[in-house]
Each structure stands twice: as C-alpha cells, then as structure tokens.
Design an enzyme around this catalytic site. Structure first.
Site, PDB file in Angstrom:
ATOM      1  NE  ARG A   1      44.853  29.824 -33.307  1.00  0.00           N
ATOM      2  CZ  ARG A   1      44.796  31.133 -33.433  1.00  0.00           C
ATOM      3  NH1 ARG A   1      45.884  31.843 -33.438  1.00  0.00           N
ATOM      4  NH2 ARG A   1      43.635  31.741 -33.544  1.00  0.00           N
TER       5      ARG A   1
ATOM      6  CD  GLU B   1      31.652  21.704 -22.929  1.00  0.00           C
ATOM      7  OE1 GLU B   1      31.857  22.153 -24.084  1.00  0.00           O
ATOM      8  OE2 GLU B   1      30.785  20.862 -22.688  1.00  0.00           O
TER       9      GLU B   1
ATOM     10  CB  CYS C   1      57.412  22.239 -50.393  1.00  0.00           C
ATOM     11  SG  CYS C   1      59.164  21.964 -50.162  1.00  0.00           S
TER      12      CYS C   1
ATOM     13  CE1 TYR D   1      41.455  23.870 -30.105  1.00  0.00           C
ATOM     14  CE2 TYR D   1      41.568  26.065 -29.173  1.00  0.00           C
ATOM     15  CZ  TYR D   1      40.941  24.850 -29.281  1.00  0.00           C
ATOM     16  OH  TYR D   1      39.812  24.609 -28.554  1.00  0.00           O
TER      17      TYR D   1
HETATM   18  C1  PLP Z   1      36.575  23.247 -28.828  1.00  0.00           C
HETATM   19  C2  PLP Z   1      35.492  23.136 -27.842  1.00  0.00           C
HETATM   20  C3  PLP Z   1      35.600  23.769 -26.606  1.00  0.00           C
HETATM   21  C4  PLP Z   1      36.752  24.657 -26.243  1.00  0.00           C
HETATM   22  O1  PLP Z   1      36.787  25.823 -26.995  1.00  0.00           O
HETATM   23  P1  PLP Z   1      37.864  26.957 -26.661  1.00  0.00           P
HETATM   24  O2  PLP Z   1      37.602  27.999 -27.664  1.00  0.00           O
HETATM   25  O3  PLP Z   1      39.210  26.340 -26.816  1.00  0.00           O
HETATM   26  O4  PLP Z   1      37.611  27.394 -25.257  1.00  0.00           O
HETATM   27  C5  PLP Z   1      34.592  23.559 -25.692  1.00  0.00           C
HETATM   28  N1  PLP Z   1      33.514  22.778 -25.984  1.00  0.00           N
HETATM   29  C6  PLP Z   1      33.383  22.177 -27.175  1.00  0.00           C
HETATM   30  C7  PLP Z   1      32.192  21.343 -27.434  1.00  0.00           C
HETATM   31  C8  PLP Z   1      34.361  22.329 -28.141  1.00  0.00           C
HETATM   32  O5  PLP Z   1      34.215  21.734 -29.339  1.00  0.00           O
END
Ligand code: PLP
Length: 432
Positions: free
Chosen positions: A330, A291, A360, A388
């Site tokens: 960030r 993911e 501000c 992000y």
């Molecule tokens: C945020 C998130 C990701 C992605 O994370 P990255 O650091 O952007 O690769 C994958 N899986 C879950 C469950 C997340 O919360």
C-alpha cells in the site's frame, strides 16, 4: 514500566482496539505480539478473530429485520480461515475471479450467496460460476453480457444477472481507488444502463435479478453512498416502469477505516442510511446488499516485522526491517500512510526514521519520517494492515510470502505458514 509511561511514549494515533498496550507491550487480544514473533518468526500477519467478527456483526446487526445479504469482498483478504469464519456467520462473498470462487467452495462458503464482479470475466470463469450456482453475475459491459449469455446458452442455463451501473458520484477518495466516476474503467455508464437491462430482459438465457454499484474505496462519509443510492433507486423505478422487476439492490463496498486520523462512519451508520433510503422510496421489501472488504478485515490485521539494522545517513535515518513492499504494497502503490508502532516501548534513543524494507527499489518504503525509539532487533508492527496487505503480496526479490496467524483470545492459530524458497521455485524448470 508502568502502563502510563508506555502510553505516553506512543504517538497520538492509537492502534485499533484489537491491538492494545498492556504493561508496555503490544498485544493482539490476549497474546503479546513478541510471543507470536518468537513462535512464528517475522514478517508475520496477525489477525484478531474477535475484530473480524465484530466488524461483520456491525453490518449484520444493522440489517436485522430487512431482507439482506452481506457479501464480503474477499480480494481484501482471501485467506481460507477468514472466508470460512465469515461463511459460518452466514456471509456471502463478492468475488472477482474463478480462483476466488474456488476459495469460497474450499472454505465451505455457499455459492448461492456469491456475486461475481470484475470487468474481464473469462468464459472458463463464467462456466465455473454457473456450474457452482452463484447468486449473480455483476455485469460491467454489453460485451460481457453477450459472453455470459453465450456461455449460459451453451450450458442450457439461465444466468442470473445484475448490471453494475456507474452513478457518477464523487466519493472523495484517492484517485486510484475511485471507481464510480465517468472516467473510470468500471461499470456501465448511467445513461446506458436501462438499455442493457432491456437487452438482458429479452434474453432467454439471462435472468435479471438485481442492480449494483460500487463507487470507490476508503470512503469516509455516508453522503456519497446516499447520493449513489438515490441514483440507483431512480433506475430501479425506471426499470419497474418498463416491467423489469429486481429482487436485490447492491450498494457495493468501500467503507473506509482509520489509518491515521480519519473518522469513517461505522458499518451500522452506513446501513441505517441505506435502509432509510430504501424504505423512504418504497423499496424496503427488496434485498439490500453490500460488498464490504476493507472495513471487515482492515482493522483486524497487523504486520509484525523486526528491525534488521539502523542506518544513519547524512540527511535521513533508515530503519531497515524484514518486511518489505512485497509484503505490504500500500505505501509504494498508493503512497498510503500506515501506522507503525514499536511492540515493546522503551528501547533505543528516539530519532526520526524512514522505515524501509530490504527490496532493491527506492519505492520500497513502508513509513516515512516517523519518530521511533528503537534499536536493531526490535519488533515493529504496522496496524490496520488486514486488508489489501497479504492479498497484494508478491514474491519480488525471491522473498517467500509472510506467515499469517489468527488470534482467538489467548490462542494463536497459524492460518498460512511462511512460504519457502523451494515452493517459489517448484513450478519452474530448466531448459533441456
Ligand atoms: C474491491 C471491491 C469491493 C470492496 O471494496 P472495499 O473498499 O474493500 O470495501 C466491493 N465491490 C467491488 C465490486 C469491488 O471491486
């Protein structure tokens, strides 16, 4: 100005490949950033299509010959053009809200390749996801299992589920973005995972399809993933011993990118290590899932901004720019270091600046103590801002969110126009 002189004027850290100097001017692919600023104004997020595709291919190509699915974690950047671009490559999606599911559907993504993560899915969101026919609910607690079961029963359906187990490995990253430790709100404690599966397997309205984990973000080594993989595969084997068979194993996202001097592994390196563990332990026939979010879109994006004025204080010099913490959170949120470069070299006299926005808040800084040769009106660019960045943007101080453009070779497409103040006020009303 010659190329060599321009390069010498830059800090040691070079921008990601999608953003390169040509004849003293920074380009995204074949387009000078100055031309994007003229046409679309500032602040504007600029994305390189080639860079997004290359990052996705880094995962996909290393997975060739293996049952697999890459689910882009779209919270990193949910712009419809990006979701559509990845959907066209065959990508799946990791969503964390019903809103993100609507985006997948609107962008032509395949709901059968969607996994739904997050600790607080509402009944309405679960219902929408079941109706859409998603691949899997990544369960984060027994309470959530019960809600999913109840909604599925009401709809006369069987909900496909995976349990997000907490492998309790330290990914050695920033405490705010560590998710796989015991002290964290995410996932199910490792020791409780088996019991949750037994509960799910016994339910007429749940279908166990996989297991997942996600140990953190901005991880710059392969080893924590390998450690987590072994812990997860131990569970897979314990489940099989109980007669519970899984179709997929999902190792989550979290691969880091180079913001400053980090040297994270390439997506292919991570995938090869995970494949090796799966194969070595006899699970090569299962679908390997990941993911990734940041590593797909982070290096592909930059935030283009203009210097409003230079303010020379008693102890510090400030470059006040037209982007702020509401555009790029960030630094304020994680004290993150973001590279900032002049778009055109050779202007002004070099000095040490804090680059700040007009919002501000003292927390409204984007970069601190940077040596920049700049003048009022110059363009600056924050690189590695594709993840992000815009997805965390807000309207604080009644600032419309930035425009977003996608560069494809020498072409530029506006993929989100700048928000107007009228749009910000449209949902509000006065008392009678
Ligand atoms: C945020 C998130 C990701 C992605 O994370 P990255 O650091 O952007 O690769 C994958 N899986 C879950 C469950 C997340 O919360």
């Amino acid at each position: 100005m010659t190329f060599a002189t321009a390069t010498a004027a830059l800090p040691a850290t070079l921008p990601p490949a999608a953003f390169a100097l040509r004849d003293g001017a920074l380009h995204c692919e074949d387009v000078p950033l100055s031309r994007i600023a003229e046409r679309f104004g500032t602040p504007t997020y600029v994305y390189s299509k080639a860079s997004i595709l290359a990052a996705y291919a880094g995962y996909a190509e290393a997975l060739a010959g293996q049952p697999a699915l890459v689910c882009y974690a779209m919270k990193a950047n949910p712009n419809l053009a990006i979701v559509n671009l990845l959907a066209r490559q065959g990508s799946g999606f990791d969503i964390v809200s019903g809103g993100e599911l609507q985006r997948v559907l609107a962008a032509g993504g395949d709901p059968a390749k969607v996994v739904f993560s997050g600790v607080g899915k509402t009944e309405a969101e679960i219902e929408a996801a079941l109706a859409a026919g998603i691949l899997c609910f990544n369960l984060e607690s027994i309470a959530e299992l019960e809600v999913v079961e109840r909604v599925a029963a009401r709809m006369g359906r069987r909900a496909p589920v995976s349990v997000r187990t907490n492998p309790d490995v330290d990914p050695k990253t920033h405490p705010y973005i560590t998710t796989g430790l015991k002290s964290n709100k995410f996932g199910v404690a490792y020791a409780d995972t088996l019991a949750l599966y037994q509960r799910a397997a016994a339910s007429a309205h749940l279908e166990v399809v996989g297991i997942d984990c996600h140990i953190g973000s901005q991880i710059t080594e392969v080893q924590p993933y390998v450690d987590a993989a072994d812990r997860v595969l131990d569970l897979v084997e314990a489940l099989e011993h109980e007669g519970i068979r899984l179709r997929h194993v999902d190792f989550g996202g979290g691969l880091g990118i180079a913001y400053r001097d980090e040297t994270p592994p390439a997506p292919g390196d991570l995938i090869r290590a995970l494949r090796e563990r799966m194969q070595a332990r006899g699970h090569g026939g299962k679908t390997l899932m990941v993911e990734p979010g940041r590593s797909i879109v982070g290096p592909a994006g930059a935030l283009l901004t203009r210097v409003i004025l230079l303010k020379h204080g008693e102890t510090r010099n400030f470059a006040v720019v037209d982007a702020a913490m509401n555009d790029l959170m960030r630094p304020a949120l994680y004290q993150a270091w973001m590279q900032v470069l002049p778009v055109q070299t050779g202007n002004g006299v070099a000095a040490r600046y804090d680059v700040v926005g007009p919002v501000c808040e003292s927390g409204d800084w984007l970069a601190r103590e940077r040596d920049l040769a700049i003048a009022a009106g110059d363009l600056l660019v924050f690189t590695a801002a594709g993840a992000y960045g815009m997805s965390m943007a807000s309207n604080y101080n009644t600032r419309g969110r930035a425009a977003e453009v996608m560069v494809d070779g020498s072409l530029v497409y506006e993929v989100r126009r700048r928000e107007t103040v009228e749009e910000l006020m449209a949902a509000e009303s006065l008392l009678p």
